[in-house]
Design a protein around this motif. Structure first.
Motif, PDB file in Angstrom:
ATOM      1  N   ALA A 226       0.834  -1.204   0.000  1.00 58.74           N
ATOM      2  CA  ALA A 226       0.000   0.000   0.000  1.00 58.74           C
ATOM      3  C   ALA A 226       0.867   1.251   0.000  1.00 58.74           C
ATOM      4  O   ALA A 226       0.562   2.227  -0.700  1.00 58.74           O
ATOM      5  CB  ALA A 226      -0.925  -0.009   1.216  1.00 58.74           C
ATOM      6  N   HIS A 227       1.955   1.239   0.770  1.00 61.02           N
ATOM      7  CA  HIS A 227       2.872   2.385   0.825  1.00 61.02           C
ATOM      8  C   HIS A 227       3.445   2.675  -0.562  1.00 61.02           C
ATOM      9  O   HIS A 227       3.430   3.826  -1.026  1.00 61.02           O
ATOM     10  CB  HIS A 227       3.994   2.082   1.817  1.00 61.02           C
ATOM     11  CG  HIS A 227       4.828   3.258   2.169  1.00 61.02           C
ATOM     12  ND1 HIS A 227       5.155   3.577   3.463  1.00 61.02           N
ATOM     13  CD2 HIS A 227       5.416   4.225   1.405  1.00 61.02           C
ATOM     14  CE1 HIS A 227       5.893   4.674   3.486  1.00 61.02           C
ATOM     15  NE2 HIS A 227       6.078   5.079   2.238  1.00 61.02           N
ATOM     16  N   ARG A 228       3.930   1.643  -1.221  1.00 60.98           N
ATOM     17  CA  ARG A 228       4.518   1.825  -2.563  1.00 60.98           C
ATOM     18  C   ARG A 228       3.457   2.295  -3.548  1.00 60.98           C
ATOM     19  O   ARG A 228       3.726   3.167  -4.393  1.00 60.98           O
ATOM     20  CB  ARG A 228       5.137   0.522  -3.044  1.00 60.98           C
ATOM     21  CG  ARG A 228       6.375   0.079  -2.273  1.00 60.98           C
ATOM     22  CD  ARG A 228       7.109  -1.022  -3.023  1.00 60.98           C
ATOM     23  NE  ARG A 228       6.256  -2.170  -3.284  1.00 60.98           N
ATOM     24  CZ  ARG A 228       6.157  -3.229  -2.476  1.00 60.98           C
ATOM     25  NH1 ARG A 228       6.873  -3.264  -1.347  1.00 60.98           N
ATOM     26  NH2 ARG A 228       5.368  -4.242  -2.775  1.00 60.98           N
ATOM     27  N   ARG A 229       2.295   1.734  -3.449  1.00 61.72           N
ATOM     28  CA  ARG A 229       1.217   2.084  -4.383  1.00 61.72           C
ATOM     29  C   ARG A 229       0.819   3.554  -4.230  1.00 61.72           C
ATOM     30  O   ARG A 229       0.620   4.261  -5.226  1.00 61.72           O
ATOM     31  CB  ARG A 229       0.011   1.183  -4.126  1.00 61.72           C
ATOM     32  CG  ARG A 229      -1.184   1.447  -5.018  1.00 61.72           C
ATOM     33  CD  ARG A 229      -0.988   0.880  -6.396  1.00 61.72           C
ATOM     34  NE  ARG A 229      -2.080   1.277  -7.273  1.00 61.72           N
ATOM     35  CZ  ARG A 229      -2.224   0.857  -8.515  1.00 61.72           C
ATOM     36  NH1 ARG A 229      -1.343   0.012  -9.029  1.00 61.72           N
ATOM     37  NH2 ARG A 229      -3.230   1.267  -9.254  1.00 61.72           N
ATOM     38  N   LEU A 230       0.688   4.005  -3.002  1.00 63.63           N
ATOM     39  CA  LEU A 230       0.330   5.403  -2.761  1.00 63.63           C
ATOM     40  C   LEU A 230       1.401   6.345  -3.303  1.00 63.63           C
ATOM     41  O   LEU A 230       1.084   7.366  -3.937  1.00 63.63           O
ATOM     42  CB  LEU A 230       0.122   5.651  -1.269  1.00 63.63           C
ATOM     43  CG  LEU A 230      -1.156   5.078  -0.648  1.00 63.63           C
ATOM     44  CD1 LEU A 230      -1.125   5.224   0.867  1.00 63.63           C
ATOM     45  CD2 LEU A 230      -2.401   5.744  -1.225  1.00 63.63           C
ATOM     46  N   GLU A 231       2.653   6.031  -3.075  1.00 64.50           N
ATOM     47  CA  GLU A 231       3.727   6.888  -3.570  1.00 64.50           C
ATOM     48  C   GLU A 231       3.746   6.908  -5.097  1.00 64.50           C
ATOM     49  O   GLU A 231       4.042   7.939  -5.707  1.00 64.50           O
ATOM     50  CB  GLU A 231       5.064   6.417  -3.014  1.00 64.50           C
ATOM     51  CG  GLU A 231       5.212   6.693  -1.521  1.00 64.50           C
ATOM     52  CD  GLU A 231       6.591   6.373  -1.003  1.00 64.50           C
ATOM     53  OE1 GLU A 231       7.251   5.458  -1.569  1.00 64.50           O
ATOM     54  OE2 GLU A 231       7.025   7.030  -0.031  1.00 64.50           O
ATOM     55  N   ARG A 363      -7.185   3.295  -7.763  1.00 65.43           N
ATOM     56  CA  ARG A 363      -7.768   2.629  -8.914  1.00 65.43           C
ATOM     57  C   ARG A 363      -7.165   1.239  -9.136  1.00 65.43           C
ATOM     58  O   ARG A 363      -5.955   1.063  -9.229  1.00 65.43           O
ATOM     59  CB  ARG A 363      -7.535   3.504 -10.154  1.00 65.43           C
ATOM     60  CG  ARG A 363      -8.010   2.904 -11.473  1.00 65.43           C
ATOM     61  CD  ARG A 363      -7.616   3.838 -12.600  1.00 65.43           C
ATOM     62  NE  ARG A 363      -7.856   3.249 -13.902  1.00 65.43           N
ATOM     63  CZ  ARG A 363      -9.012   3.305 -14.550  1.00 65.43           C
ATOM     64  NH1 ARG A 363     -10.017   3.956 -14.008  1.00 65.43           N
ATOM     65  NH2 ARG A 363      -9.157   2.751 -15.742  1.00 65.43           N
ATOM     66  N   SER A 364      -8.042   0.248  -9.176  1.00 63.20           N
ATOM     67  CA  SER A 364      -7.657  -1.128  -9.535  1.00 63.20           C
ATOM     68  C   SER A 364      -6.650  -1.748  -8.583  1.00 63.20           C
ATOM     69  O   SER A 364      -5.886  -2.634  -8.979  1.00 63.20           O
ATOM     70  CB  SER A 364      -7.103  -1.177 -10.964  1.00 63.20           C
ATOM     71  OG  SER A 364      -8.038  -0.644 -11.883  1.00 63.20           O
ATOM     72  N   TRP A 381      -8.919  -5.933  -5.631  1.00 65.91           N
ATOM     73  CA  TRP A 381      -9.803  -4.801  -5.912  1.00 65.91           C
ATOM     74  C   TRP A 381     -11.165  -5.278  -6.409  1.00 65.91           C
ATOM     75  O   TRP A 381     -12.206  -4.758  -5.996  1.00 65.91           O
ATOM     76  CB  TRP A 381      -9.152  -3.870  -6.929  1.00 65.91           C
ATOM     77  CG  TRP A 381      -9.938  -2.641  -7.244  1.00 65.91           C
ATOM     78  CD1 TRP A 381     -10.091  -1.541  -6.459  1.00 65.91           C
ATOM     79  CD2 TRP A 381     -10.700  -2.390  -8.431  1.00 65.91           C
ATOM     80  NE1 TRP A 381     -10.894  -0.608  -7.088  1.00 65.91           N
ATOM     81  CE2 TRP A 381     -11.285  -1.113  -8.296  1.00 65.91           C
ATOM     82  CE3 TRP A 381     -10.937  -3.123  -9.593  1.00 65.91           C
ATOM     83  CZ2 TRP A 381     -12.093  -0.552  -9.280  1.00 65.91           C
ATOM     84  CZ3 TRP A 381     -11.749  -2.572 -10.570  1.00 65.91           C
ATOM     85  CH2 TRP A 381     -12.311  -1.301 -10.412  1.00 65.91           C
ATOM     86  N   ILE A 382     -11.173  -6.270  -7.292  1.00 63.00           N
ATOM     87  CA  ILE A 382     -12.440  -6.837  -7.777  1.00 63.00           C
ATOM     88  C   ILE A 382     -13.223  -7.435  -6.615  1.00 63.00           C
ATOM     89  O   ILE A 382     -14.440  -7.225  -6.478  1.00 63.00           O
ATOM     90  CB  ILE A 382     -12.180  -7.903  -8.857  1.00 63.00           C
ATOM     91  CG1 ILE A 382     -11.585  -7.269 -10.123  1.00 63.00           C
ATOM     92  CG2 ILE A 382     -13.463  -8.658  -9.192  1.00 63.00           C
ATOM     93  CD1 ILE A 382     -12.529  -6.358 -10.860  1.00 63.00           C
ATOM     94  N   LEU A 383     -12.528  -8.185  -5.768  1.00 65.36           N
ATOM     95  CA  LEU A 383     -13.198  -8.790  -4.611  1.00 65.36           C
ATOM     96  C   LEU A 383     -13.724  -7.719  -3.669  1.00 65.36           C
ATOM     97  O   LEU A 383     -14.859  -7.816  -3.170  1.00 65.36           O
ATOM     98  CB  LEU A 383     -12.219  -9.703  -3.880  1.00 65.36           C
ATOM     99  CG  LEU A 383     -12.764 -10.418  -2.635  1.00 65.36           C
ATOM    100  CD1 LEU A 383     -13.950 -11.292  -2.999  1.00 65.36           C
ATOM    101  CD2 LEU A 383     -11.669 -11.252  -1.975  1.00 65.36           C
TER     102      LEU A 383
END
Length: 445
Positions: A226-231, A363-364, A381-383
């Protein structure tokens, strides 16, 4: 003044305070049983709080995630709804006090009054850093983000533009992570072609967490993802960054003053004042201690569920403040009370069955923790989307939200980007009051 809406019958009377996940589930479980049920809430609707952040970020409208309580319960003839503000409980007389002079007698009382945000002794911050518990909170945050961009559009000086285009979210739990990702997507994807003098993709979104990492209830592997995704989305994630002060338009962290148009508080919750109503000692979060059947010790006929209750699992670990916990407790208690009142069956102990913990990261991308199994990314994300659509109340809501989500995913557009006159007046009034209070506070020091 007795406010009991139904005529007095011989059937026992169960009063439920709160129309959230737990209270509504309890009322539904008691529906059509040989008991009278009255559910009291200060609003006339049930709000799907897990998606409230999408109202705050212009993805959904309040009507998409709210349903009138009377409509949800109308097929149960034994259930009545009272819209009112509970002011206390007369335990000796078994009455719920409503407003200044009203009351409703009960044989069994279920407290499902939820929680509010905890500012840890800094309650004055609430006026400038709203939490996310009500529709009013969400509308105010949405108006703040959109008005900030409109104000930035009025100047061509980048130094003047930036504070209006900065959002700070305090708290790296699931709500904070979801808010940060949604605001970043709104400014960088949905609005990037709507302005002429500013570039919304340069808007700053800052997520502050006092602990060593975000998403502490999740495994470290998922938190790192989550940290990497947010950055990657442009969010500045700052851990070990406790907030020192919040004032109108600024957040102070480690001596650094961060100018910001939008400040959102997502750093912790505390229970409603139910413990004071019952005159019982609460835990540090204000929750009411309950036994294995969710009964309040020393208060006969009184039960507490959801965020109101300090309940534990079979191993003695505190149950988390999640919607699935409240929903399961409400269903269990409704069924157990019906059996007790109809046939004298003793209440069995409550057993929580975890359905996993989830958070969406833009997103996704989402993450799921099922205990022994973990999911992240597109499949998660789909789940997440399927679960949240399923949990919405009513087929109409499920269909509308599904269509809107698909359209937004396809076009990168958010549809609810209107700032109403009412929101402008509310925001201006709050900003003026907060500014005056802050000036008074500085003058008194």
């Amino acid at each position: 003044m007795d406010l009991t809406p139904a005529p007095v019958h011989d059937c026992p009377h169960v009063v439920i305070v709160g129309g959230g996940f737990g209270g509504l589930a309890c009322a539904q479980a008691l529906g059509s049983k040989r008991v009278r049920v009255t559910i009291i809430d200060r609003h006339n609707y049930h709000l799907f709080v897990p998606l409230l952040y999408q109202v705050a970020t212009a993805a959904l409208s309040p009507a998409d995630i709210a349903e009138p309580i009377r409509k949800v319960l109308r097929r149960h003839d034994n259930v009545d709804v009272v819209m009112g503000e509970v002011s206390g409980i007369d335990v000796a007389s078994r009455r719920v006090l409503v407003g200044s002079d009203g009351y409703i007698p009960y044989d069994r009382l279920v407290l499902a009054t939820g929680s509010v945000y905890n500012y840890f002794g800094n309650q004055r911050w609430a006026s400038v850093a709203p939490g996310l518990k009500t529709v009013a909170d969400a509308r105010r945050i949405r108006a703040s983000v959109l008005r900030g961009l409109e104000r930035a559009e009025l100047t061509k000086d980048p130094d003047e533009q930036q504070p209006h285009m900065t959002s700070v979210i305090v708290g790296g739990g699931a709500t904070g992570v979801e808010m940060a990702g949604a605001i970043a997507e709104l400014t960088r994807c949905s609005l990037h072609r709507d302005f002429r003098n500013i570039d919304p993709t340069t808007a700053r979104t800052i997520l502050l967490e006092a602990g060593e990492r975000i998403l502490t209830p999740f495994p470290e592997e998922l938190a790192r993802y989550a940290h990497r995704r947010l950055e990657k989305m442009g969010v500045s994630v700052r851990v070990q960054s406790p907030v020192e002060n919040i004032s109108p338009g600024t957040v102070t962290v480690a001596g650094e003053v961060i100018p910001a148009c939008t400040i959102v508080w997502a750093a912790g919750i505390r229970a409603s004042p139910a413990a004071s109503w019952l005159d019982v000692e609460s835990d540090r979060l204000g929750r009411v201690p309950v036994d294995a059947t969710l009964a309040v010790e020393g208060r006969p006929g009184v039960f507490a569920i959801g965020d109101t209750a300090a309940a534990a699992d079979e191993d003695g670990r505190p149950l988390p403040g999640l919607a699935q916990v409240a929903r399961q407790q409400g269903t269990y208690l409704g069924q157990a009370l019906a059996a007790e009142l109809e046939s004298g069956t003793a209440l069995p102990p409550f057993r929580f069955r975890s359905r996993g913990n989830a958070a969406v990261v833009g997103r996704s991308a989402a993450l799921f923790d099922f205990g022994g199994h973990r999911l992240k990314g597109w499949i998660a994300w789909i789940l997440w989307a399927l679960v949240h659509v399923y949990l919405l109340v009513g087929f109409e809501k499920r269909l509308l939200v599904s269509i809107q989500w698909f359209w937004q995913w396809l076009t990168y557009q958010s549809g609810v980007r209107i700032i109403s006159d009412e929101e402008v007046c509310e925001t201006d009034a709050v900003e003026a009051a907060a500014s005056n209070a802050d000036d008074d506070g500085r003058g008194s020091r």
